[in-house]
Design an enzyme around this catalytic site. Structure first.
Site, short mmCIF file in Angstrom:
data_model
loop_
_atom_site.label_atom_id
_atom_site.label_comp_id
_atom_site.label_asym_id
_atom_site.label_seq_id
_atom_site.Cartn_x
_atom_site.Cartn_y
_atom_site.Cartn_z
N CYS A 121 -2.04 -0.39 7.59
CA CYS A 121 -1.31 0.88 7.48
C CYS A 121 -1.44 1.72 8.75
CB CYS A 121 -1.79 1.63 6.25
SG CYS A 121 -1.35 0.76 4.71
N CYS B 284 -6.01 1.61 6.04
CA CYS B 284 -6.56 0.34 6.53
C CYS B 284 -5.87 -0.02 7.85
CB CYS B 284 -6.32 -0.76 5.49
SG CYS B 284 -4.60 -1.28 5.36
N HIS C 97 0.84 -1.19 0.00
CA HIS C 97 0.00 0.00 0.00
C HIS C 97 0.88 1.25 0.00
CE1 HIS C 97 -3.95 -1.89 1.79
NE2 HIS C 97 -3.43 -2.61 0.81
N GLU D 125 0.92 3.84 1.86
CA GLU D 125 1.43 4.25 3.18
C GLU D 125 2.62 3.39 3.61
OE1 GLU D 125 -1.69 3.42 2.31
OE2 GLU D 125 -3.12 4.06 3.84
#
Lengths: 151, 151
Positions: free
Chosen positions: A87, A84, A54, A56
């Site tokens: 993260c 999420c 992801h 992040e």
């Protein structure tokens, strides 16, 4: 008159848009320390074949590699979509000071939705959190991306 | 008579012990597909200067790199400590079938404690979960590690 977007969210949105053109889910993230941008990264799940890549996570890893500090105290994270659980956990582990995000994620978000990670009593580090910055543009990127793929 | 430990947890505990000797918080993880061990990894936070380099994250990335499948359907993850929110999220993203863990983590765990991630209505993938396997040995490794560092 619309407020101009803060520069780091502008950079994150531009990174998200480029990622979307490359077939990645368009989410971008920026790490900034003081006034200095130390990482501008987008989702790399497709490129890396890694569903944990992801924006992040990649931005945090890039900032750690660049700064060599082992933690990201004093840093802000700007991301175009609500983080999420994975993260959000990484943000706490890295001890990021402030989190700024764009669009809400009712399905996968873990900040204002679902597990609301930073509000859990067991959460060991809580950044300041500011949501909805550049929300319309961030959500539009995602909506158009998924509309194209479903067509 | 004590039950013998399942082989993957034995490997995870041995990896954890080696990591502890190298100054890492002693947590180990194994990814297995069918009967084949595809990753044996321990915590690398200190080595990499990355507070997100938990054993589970590293094991998931190593397994993804080895298998090249983009996801870990059909795989089990064995880890010596209850996963945190970051790692629980990664387990869901990677679509791991079964999670076996050792010691409970009342402070940082996110499976049976805190956000109880897999029980959240928004959780998009729930592995089967089995806790407490090799618990005493896993907890002992951590207790001795922190006792030494506080001395």
């Amino acid at each position: 008159m619309a407020f101009p977007l803060p520069e780091p969210m502008r950079l994150a949105l531009d990174a998200a848009a480029r990622a979307g053109e490359a077939g990645e889910v368009p989410v971008g993230a920026v790490v900034r320390r003081g006034g200095e941008v130390v990482a501008v990264v987008a989702n790399r799940m497709r490129e890396l074949g890694d569903p944990t890549a992801h924006a992040e996570m990649e931005a945090i890893r890039a900032a750690l590699a660049r700064l060599g500090t082992g933690r990201l105290d004093g840093c802000d994270l700007w991301v175009t979509l609500e983080p999420c659980a994975m993260c959000a956990g990484a943000i706490a582990h890295a001890r990021i000071d402030r989190l700024y995000y764009g669009a809400a994620d009712e399905k996968g978000g873990a900040v204002a939705h679902g597990p609301r990670f930073f509000a859990q009593p067991t959460c060991h580090h809580r950044p300041e959190v500011y949501g909805g910055i550049g929300e319309a543009e961030a959500a539009g990127l995602l909506r158009r991306f998924f509309a194209t793929r479903r067509a």
